[in-house]
Design a protein around this motif. Structure first.
Motif, PDB file in Angstrom:
ATOM      1  N   GLY A 152       0.935  -1.144   0.034  1.00 53.08           N
ATOM      2  CA  GLY A 152      -0.105  -0.047  -0.244  1.00 53.08           C
ATOM      3  C   GLY A 152       0.570   1.162  -0.214  1.00 53.08           C
ATOM      4  N   ASN A 153       2.414   1.224   0.572  1.00 50.39           N
ATOM      5  CA  ASN A 153       2.818   2.488   0.348  1.00 50.39           C
ATOM      6  C   ASN A 153       3.508   2.802  -1.527  1.00 50.39           C
ATOM      7  OD1 ASN A 153       3.738   2.851   3.232  1.00 50.39           O
ATOM      8  ND2 ASN A 153       5.046   1.026   2.902  1.00 50.39           N
ATOM      9  N   PRO A 154       4.206   4.201  -1.334  1.00 51.16           N
ATOM     10  CA  PRO A 154       3.656   5.052  -2.537  1.00 51.16           C
ATOM     11  C   PRO A 154       4.910   4.008  -3.093  1.00 51.16           C
ATOM     12  CG  PRO A 154       4.055   6.460  -0.792  1.00 51.16           C
ATOM     13  CD  PRO A 154       4.107   5.265  -0.443  1.00 51.16           C
ATOM     14  N   PRO A 155       4.390   3.844  -4.615  1.00 55.22           N
ATOM     15  CA  PRO A 155       5.367   3.098  -5.408  1.00 55.22           C
ATOM     16  C   PRO A 155       7.324   3.588  -5.590  1.00 55.22           C
ATOM     17  CG  PRO A 155       4.300   5.069  -6.823  1.00 55.22           C
ATOM     18  CD  PRO A 155       3.787   4.925  -5.628  1.00 55.22           C
ATOM     19  N   ASN A 156       7.969   4.775  -5.205  1.00 56.39           N
ATOM     20  CA  ASN A 156       9.071   4.844  -4.809  1.00 56.39           C
ATOM     21  C   ASN A 156       8.883   5.858  -3.877  1.00 56.39           C
ATOM     22  OD1 ASN A 156       8.781   7.425  -6.696  1.00 56.39           O
ATOM     23  ND2 ASN A 156       9.190   6.203  -8.183  1.00 56.39           N
ATOM     24  N   ASN A 157      10.472   5.503  -3.983  1.00 59.63           N
ATOM     25  CA  ASN A 157      11.171   7.331  -2.495  1.00 59.63           C
ATOM     26  C   ASN A 157      10.999   8.005  -2.766  1.00 59.63           C
ATOM     27  OD1 ASN A 157      13.574   6.842  -3.767  1.00 59.63           O
ATOM     28  ND2 ASN A 157      14.768   6.026  -2.048  1.00 59.63           N
ATOM     29  N   TRP A 158      10.395   8.318  -3.836  1.00 56.08           N
ATOM     30  CA  TRP A 158      11.005  10.331  -4.465  1.00 56.08           C
ATOM     31  C   TRP A 158      10.170  10.811  -3.447  1.00 56.08           C
ATOM     32  CZ3 TRP A 158       9.104   9.760 -10.346  1.00 56.08           C
ATOM     33  CH2 TRP A 158      10.351   8.991 -11.089  1.00 56.08           C
TER      34      TRP A 158
END
Length: 256
Positions: A152-158
């Motif tokens: 459920g987390n964002p697709p990357n760490n941007w």
């Protein structure tokens, strides 16, 4: 940030070829319309008030006016969150007021630079309102959408320039959208040819509706390290070029 600056290079009698490096010696006065001169005592600056002050600015020795964004906006980022590219913020006056300002500035030999921010729009812009409705509407791919990770987390760490994740969850589409700035400033998808065409058309319509505004356009895309793998495409820069009229390639490239 994507900024398109419209420059009136024909405001005085010098030829464009002789004047292509005018900006090197220009005395530029940057201002926010809403904070400069109030003509109707409502506490908000406007184009009528700015027009009244042109003689004063000229007396200061100013040769170029650089206006911060003055379009309809919820003002969550001081006008850089644009909700309508084709109109004037009603707090600042009307299109007629804007036209008069441009005409009077040109009559005094003052150049005018305006900012048109196209890296992102406001989340209240009609394009985004439609885009977030579903995953298959005509503007579904006009912004940068991505599925969540399995957890459920964002697709990357941007990261956003303003801090925190550059991804915002949208409960309607059940996807994340990219925002390099505020969550209320979703990034346009420059890899979509329809978005590129819309921006080129926007510039063309802008010069048609306000021919006094000028003839040179420079486009710049900021490549932010936090999301450097998502940048504008060369095609967008190429696409914008046919819509411009510069004295020479150097005249355009020097402004980027």
């Amino acid at each position: 940030m994507n900024v398109i600056a419209s420059i009136d290079i024909d405001s005085n009698t010098d030829t464009a070829a002789d004047n292509e490096l005018w900006y090197k010696d220009a005395i530029v006065y940057q201002l926010h319309v809403k904070a400069f001169a109030d003509s109707n005592n409502d506490g908000i600056g406007d184009f009528a008030g700015l027009t009244e002050k042109l003689d004063y600015l000229q007396d200061l020795g100013v040769t170029t006016l650089w206006l911060l964004p003055f379009y309809p906006s919820p003002q969550r980022d001081d006008g850089y969150d644009i909700a309508d590219y084709g109109a004037i913020n009603p707090d600042f006056g009307t299109m007629k007021d804007f036209r008069r300002f441009i005409t009077e500035a040109k009559r005094r030999g003052l150049r005018v630079i305006t900012e048109l921010v196209v890296n992102h729009t406001s989340d209240q812009h009609a394009w985004f309102v439609e885009s977030r409705q579903s995953r298959d509407n005509p503007k579904a791919d006009w912004y940068v959408w991505a599925d969540a990770k399995d957890d459920g987390n964002p697709p990357n760490n941007w990261l956003s320039i303003f801090g925190g994740s550059a991804w915002q969850w949208d409960t309607r589409r059940r996807q994340y959208y990219l925002h390099n700035f505020l969550a209320s400033q979703p990034d346009l998808n420059f890899h979509n040819p329809e978005v590129q065409d819309a921006l080129v058309s926007l510039l063309s319509d802008r010069r048609t509706s306000v021919p006094e505004l000028g003839s040179a356009v420079a486009a710049r895309k900021g490549f932010w390290p936090v999301s450097s793998s998502y940048n504008t495409t060369p095609r967008l820069n190429t696409s914008l070029r046919p819509s411009t009229r510069c004295a020479s390639p150097r005249a355009c490239s020097g402004l980027m």
